[in-house]
Design a protein around this motif. Sequence first.
Motif, short mmCIF file in Angstrom:
data_model
loop_
_atom_site.label_atom_id
_atom_site.label_comp_id
_atom_site.label_asym_id
_atom_site.label_seq_id
_atom_site.Cartn_x
_atom_site.Cartn_y
_atom_site.Cartn_z
N ASN A 145 52.96 52.60 34.12
CA ASN A 145 52.01 51.60 34.62
C ASN A 145 51.06 52.21 35.64
N LEU A 146 51.61 53.03 36.52
CA LEU A 146 50.78 53.69 37.54
C LEU A 146 49.81 54.68 36.91
N LEU A 147 50.30 55.48 35.95
CA LEU A 147 49.43 56.49 35.30
C LEU A 147 48.28 55.83 34.56
N VAL A 148 48.57 54.80 33.77
CA VAL A 148 47.51 54.13 33.01
C VAL A 148 46.53 53.44 33.96
N PHE A 149 47.06 52.87 35.04
CA PHE A 149 46.19 52.23 36.03
C PHE A 149 45.20 53.24 36.61
N LEU A 150 45.69 54.41 37.03
CA LEU A 150 44.80 55.44 37.57
C LEU A 150 43.83 55.93 36.51
N TRP A 151 44.31 56.03 35.27
CA TRP A 151 43.42 56.45 34.18
C TRP A 151 42.28 55.46 34.01
N THR A 202 30.89 47.82 38.30
CA THR A 202 32.01 48.72 38.61
C THR A 202 33.06 48.00 39.45
N PHE A 203 32.61 47.25 40.44
CA PHE A 203 33.55 46.52 41.29
C PHE A 203 34.34 45.50 40.48
N PHE A 204 33.67 44.82 39.57
CA PHE A 204 34.36 43.81 38.75
C PHE A 204 35.42 44.47 37.86
N LEU A 205 35.07 45.58 37.21
CA LEU A 205 36.02 46.27 36.35
C LEU A 205 37.20 46.82 37.14
N LEU A 206 36.93 47.35 38.33
CA LEU A 206 38.02 47.85 39.17
C LEU A 206 38.93 46.71 39.62
N ALA A 207 38.35 45.56 39.92
CA ALA A 207 39.17 44.40 40.31
C ALA A 207 40.07 43.96 39.17
N VAL A 208 39.56 44.00 37.93
CA VAL A 208 40.38 43.64 36.77
C VAL A 208 41.52 44.64 36.60
N CYS A 209 41.22 45.93 36.73
CA CYS A 209 42.26 46.96 36.59
C CYS A 209 43.33 46.80 37.65
N PHE A 210 42.91 46.60 38.89
CA PHE A 210 43.88 46.48 39.98
C PHE A 210 44.74 45.23 39.81
N SER A 211 44.12 44.12 39.42
CA SER A 211 44.87 42.88 39.26
C SER A 211 45.91 43.02 38.15
N TYR A 212 45.51 43.62 37.02
CA TYR A 212 46.45 43.77 35.90
C TYR A 212 47.60 44.69 36.29
N TRP A 213 47.28 45.79 37.01
CA TRP A 213 48.34 46.71 37.44
C TRP A 213 49.30 46.02 38.40
N ALA A 214 48.78 45.28 39.37
CA ALA A 214 49.64 44.63 40.36
C ALA A 214 50.55 43.59 39.70
N VAL A 215 49.99 42.78 38.80
CA VAL A 215 50.79 41.75 38.14
C VAL A 215 51.87 42.41 37.27
N THR A 216 51.49 43.45 36.53
CA THR A 216 52.47 44.14 35.69
C THR A 216 53.57 44.77 36.52
N ALA A 217 53.20 45.38 37.65
CA ALA A 217 54.20 46.01 38.51
C ALA A 217 55.19 44.99 39.06
N PHE A 244 55.98 42.05 37.67
CA PHE A 244 56.83 41.57 36.58
C PHE A 244 57.87 42.61 36.17
N LEU A 245 57.49 43.89 36.19
CA LEU A 245 58.46 44.94 35.88
C LEU A 245 59.55 44.99 36.94
N ALA A 246 59.13 44.89 38.21
CA ALA A 246 60.11 44.97 39.30
C ALA A 246 61.06 43.78 39.30
N ILE A 260 60.67 54.48 34.51
CA ILE A 260 59.69 55.19 33.68
C ILE A 260 58.51 54.28 33.35
N LEU A 261 58.80 53.02 33.10
CA LEU A 261 57.72 52.08 32.80
C LEU A 261 56.82 51.86 34.02
N GLN A 262 57.42 51.87 35.22
CA GLN A 262 56.61 51.74 36.43
C GLN A 262 55.69 52.94 36.60
N LEU A 263 56.22 54.15 36.33
CA LEU A 263 55.37 55.35 36.40
C LEU A 263 54.27 55.30 35.35
#
Length: 709
Positions: A452-458, A369-384, A386-388, A447-450
Amino acid sequence: AGVQSTTPTTSLPFVKPIFFSALFRSCTDVLCCVLFIVVIFGYIALGSVAWLHGDPRKVIYPTDSSGQYCGQKGTANAKKAILFYFNILKCANPAVLINLQCPTTQMCVSKCPDRFATYADMQFHYQFNRSHWDYYKQFCRPGFNNPKKAVTHVLRDEDCPSMLVPSRPFLQRCFPDFVTTNGTLTVANKTVFKDSLDVIRSVTELKDAATGIISLLDAKEVGIKIVEDYASSWYWILIGLVIALVVSLIFILLLRFTAGILLWFIIIGVIVVVAYGIWHCYQEFSILRYQSGADMTISDLGFQTDFRVYLQLSQTWLVFLIFLGVTEASIILMLIFLRNRVRIAIALIKEGSKAIGYIMSALFYPIITFFLLAVCFSYWAVTAVFLASSGEPVYKVMSSNPDCLYANQTCNPETFNKTNITQQCTGSQCSFAFYGGESLYHRHIFILQLSNLLVFLWLVNFTIALGQCTLAGAFATYYWAQKKPADIPICPVFSSFARALRYHVGSLAFGSLILAVVQVVRIVLEYLDQKLKAQNAAARFLLCCLKCCFWCLERFIRFINRNAYIMIAIYGTNFCTSAREAFYLLMRNIVRVAVLDKVTDFLLFLGKVLIAGSVGVIGFFFFTHKIPIVQEEVPVLHFYWVPVLTVIFGSYLIAHGFFSVYAMCVDTLFLCFCEDLERHDGTPAKPFLMSPDLQKILGKSESPKKSRL
């Protein structure tokens, strides 16, 4: 625990859980499963597009209005590593928070301004001393050398900044040099200044424009010291976390054999630790209350970067004393009035200990679980990021002629002089407008940032749901096995994990999506609350009510989802059916839910607090040189609380990882027990599937009725 279910047990047929075989299972919530897969591919596409358009160097390294990086070797800005804003007041625009860019002309400079000045004042002094222009022009556009040009034309064409403010570089950017003197915010010992139009402006306007910069400037020195403390103490912090890991493992192993003794030890240990804290706080308060200067309030002292200053105030220790006193009283009162329920909860944990003893691999699932959460968080942060950083300098036609048809239209500064716009609109310029873009992609960055946030939480909620369903399926095999451990399948955790991925991705995604939407709404409400702090009281009251309602809704959905996942793991039904059955089952056993389940959670929480607190106390005595044997080994630190808090927080997370498995085990066994009671009556035709020990614990025994031949 003795409350009987209101549903007649004879009305429900014997239904054996079907997790032992995949023949009776089918894919659930297929539509949501397809949607979830499509969203994942869309999320990958979003990250790819952001990667193509974004450049995180814009966030890390400053860029001027031409898109050139400050300090980049081989360019004209090689010796100009600091970014200067023409109009810092425009940085108060909300777009700064979204695009990480300030919507004003930006230029790379070698140093920041060190004095107040306006272009009009420079022109006046230039008549007598040309050195004023020599200083001012280093902050103007390269190539501009006309100090006699009219101020209005200079500002219109953005040849030079309208004013200069004493600044200092921070993160390679020029920000006003704020200094707090006797509680008053000043810049160069001034509280007011004049802009280019000779209008008196307050320093607080600069503060509003550079929101958050003041606290960052104050925290910069603290941050450097914290990094140095980590560099000096990381080895000892790692040792402390290893100790917490070993203690947690030993605690769990002992819990299987001596659950009752250990849990009572937890309770008494927490009471003793809190009592010691009360005594220590009272001693400090008694000493400081009579010292001169220690009677100052925390609000009068204000924010201080050296947190040890607060420990010199009697009010600080009084606050600690009251908090610990209330905590101690709450624990004691709960033990007095719920002592019988505590005994039952301890017995339930003993049964859970046996289940974990047979399924030891469950203790290591939190690593996945920790590994999967780390992957999700890393992908969200990098995407955010790059979008910004996807914004590009946008230039628009600026003209003083109100009849200009090309006004506010986008333009290219490199080819602008070759067009006929300058002929039709005399005096027009192609000036920097903002960072962004006119394409469909750039217009919808927010809208893309929102999204990104929604899919990350999902994805985060789905990962947690997958872990809960996996553990529930594994522990349910223990409960429903008639012969333990012979009927427990091989590798129950892996089998449960495979079943969840094979059949129930849609159901887990469905529950996770509902929770993610509520969390996004809560985040939006928090954002609106921050923006409306200066608005009327009615709006703040309404937002406060909405925040409270959605907080309660999130807690309720978490509770329902958790139990729905258990029913999914047992019977393989879809999310809505599982949630409905779990809800009705819990409502029919509301007393057991309110007491046994929550008391068990409370006891496990005390265990986490005891482990984290014990390791934290050892760390406190170690880093404060209060252990004589190892005094020479203690590193010299700026803030001893940095490694201490790190050890406490890390120890709590480690303990939480292990105890979360226990919590899921107890919740699963409890729900299986309630289901067992309603479907079976203890007769040979409908025998209880719970263990004899659990029957004794909860006051149930096999019915003496015998079937007639």
